[in-house]
Enzyme design. Structure first.
Site, PDB file in Angstrom:
ATOM      1  N   ASP A   9       0.876  -1.158   0.000  1.00  0.00           N
ATOM      2  CA  ASP A   9       0.000   0.000   0.000  1.00  0.00           C
ATOM      3  C   ASP A   9       0.930   1.229   0.000  1.00  0.00           C
ATOM      4  OD1 ASP A   9      -2.272   1.688   0.389  1.00  0.00           O
ATOM      5  OD2 ASP A   9      -1.846   1.708   2.528  1.00  0.00           O
ATOM      6  N   ASP A  11      -0.160   5.130   1.122  1.00  0.00           N
ATOM      7  CA  ASP A  11      -0.422   6.021   2.261  1.00  0.00           C
ATOM      8  C   ASP A  11      -0.352   5.256   3.573  1.00  0.00           C
ATOM      9  OD1 ASP A  11      -0.818   8.044   0.472  1.00  0.00           O
ATOM     10  OD2 ASP A  11      -2.992   8.112   0.674  1.00  0.00           O
ATOM     11  N   ASP A  20      -3.399  12.826   0.461  1.00  0.00           N
ATOM     12  CA  ASP A  20      -4.416  13.843   0.183  1.00  0.00           C
ATOM     13  C   ASP A  20      -4.484  14.867   1.309  1.00  0.00           C
ATOM     14  OD1 ASP A  20      -5.373  12.999  -2.333  1.00  0.00           O
ATOM     15  OD2 ASP A  20      -6.678  11.497  -1.408  1.00  0.00           O
ATOM     16  N   ASP A  95      -4.841   3.461  -2.936  1.00  0.00           N
ATOM     17  CA  ASP A  95      -6.013   4.308  -3.182  1.00  0.00           C
ATOM     18  C   ASP A  95      -5.621   5.785  -3.222  1.00  0.00           C
ATOM     19  OD1 ASP A  95      -8.613   4.945  -3.695  1.00  0.00           O
ATOM     20  OD2 ASP A  95      -9.342   4.668  -1.648  1.00  0.00           O
ATOM     21  N   ASP A 179      -2.401  -0.844   5.648  1.00  0.00           N
ATOM     22  CA  ASP A 179      -2.871  -0.311   6.930  1.00  0.00           C
ATOM     23  C   ASP A 179      -4.377  -0.100   6.990  1.00  0.00           C
ATOM     24  OD1 ASP A 179      -3.575   2.931   6.697  1.00  0.00           O
ATOM     25  OD2 ASP A 179      -2.320   2.163   5.104  1.00  0.00           O
TER      26      ASP A 179
END
Length: 273
Positions: A9, A11, A20, A95, A179
């Site tokens: 992943d 972030d 973001d 994401d 996470d």
């Protein structure tokens, strides 16, 4: 080349915050973001925020400089470089968006370590504005997953595609690190010879802890970049040792099969008169 495929992943896994939120807070648009967030999906909000940045005179160069300052634990880069040097196949399923990830990885000097980046599209258009769109177009159809995946991305479906593109004969073994709640679905996709590394006391950790038996892979938690590096290197070493043991065992079997069978000697000698 190792048989290990490592899927990260981004972030709060590779970097130590949400990209973001970092960008919005650092540029001073937090209040506007909080006003817009209840009115539309996250990806739509972020695309709108990019329009607001542009209309307020924020340049692409300024956005990139903010992303270059993003916090990252000092042991993450060595961990990624070490895994790459050992021949592991490193990939990202995130994401966030492509503009953020490529900007940050290029700045850190590790983008070449990754063979594939799966994330929401993000690019600079002809007007010099960043555009962000969802990975799965939720306006047309849903990805259909019943796990706690956001409407724009089911990471489990991405893992299915990656697994399907890898020949089973290659005997690849996966290590998955994440996470968030969106990292729970892919964690369910791996087998007993694979490994899942959820970040301790984060949403994916909490979801796994509710019923660890649902995850077939070995579960190895981590709390920060230092522990991530330690656990990751231990798992890679474990796989390499097991691979070498299998090679030695196979080699020994081949050697034993190739030894010629000697003709038996007579049990007694006949003495001629």
């Amino acid at each position: 080349m190792s048989n290990v495929v490592i899927v990260f992943d981004f972030d709060k896994t590779i970097i130590d915050c949400d990209s973001d939120n970092w960008l919005i807070d650092e540029l001073g648009f937090t209040d506007l973001f909080n006003q817009l967030l209840p009115t539309m999906p996250w990806n739509s909000v972020m695309d709108r925020m990019m329009m607001e940045f542009h209309s307020h005179g924020v340049t692409i160069e300024e956005i990139e400089k903010v992303l270059h300052r993003i916090p990252i634990h000092h042991r993450i880069i060595p961990a990624i470089k070490s895994a790459h040097a050992l021949g592991c196949d490193l990939r990202i399923v995130s994401d966030a968006n492509m503009f953020y990830i490529e900007t940050i990885l290029k700045h850190l000097g590790i983008i070449e370590c990754f063979t594939e980046i799966n994330t929401n599209p993000g690019y600079v258009n002809q007007q010099g504005r960043v555009r962000i769109s969802p990975y799965h177009d939720f306006n047309k159809n849903s990805h259909g997953c019943t796990n706690p995946c956001p409407p724009n991305m089911c990471k489990g479906l991405i893992i299915d595609r990656i697994q399907n593109t890898i020949n089973e004969v290659d005997n690849k073994r996966f290590i998955y690190l994440g996470d968030g709640a969106g990292d729970y679905c892919p964690s369910l996709r791996f087998g007993e010879k694979d490994f899942v590394m959820p970040r301790k006391n984060f949403p994916v950790w909490d979801l796994i802890c509710k019923d660890p038996s649902l995850v077939k892979a070995e579960i190895h938690g981590w709390c920060d970049g230092q522990e991530l590096e330690q656990v990751l290197m231990t798992l890679i070493s474990k796989v390499i040792v097991e691979e070498n043991a299998q090679v030695i065992s196979s080699d020994c079997k081949l050697r034993s099969m190739s030894i010629p069978v000697l003709e038996s000697f007579p049990t007694a000698l006949t003495v001629r008169p």
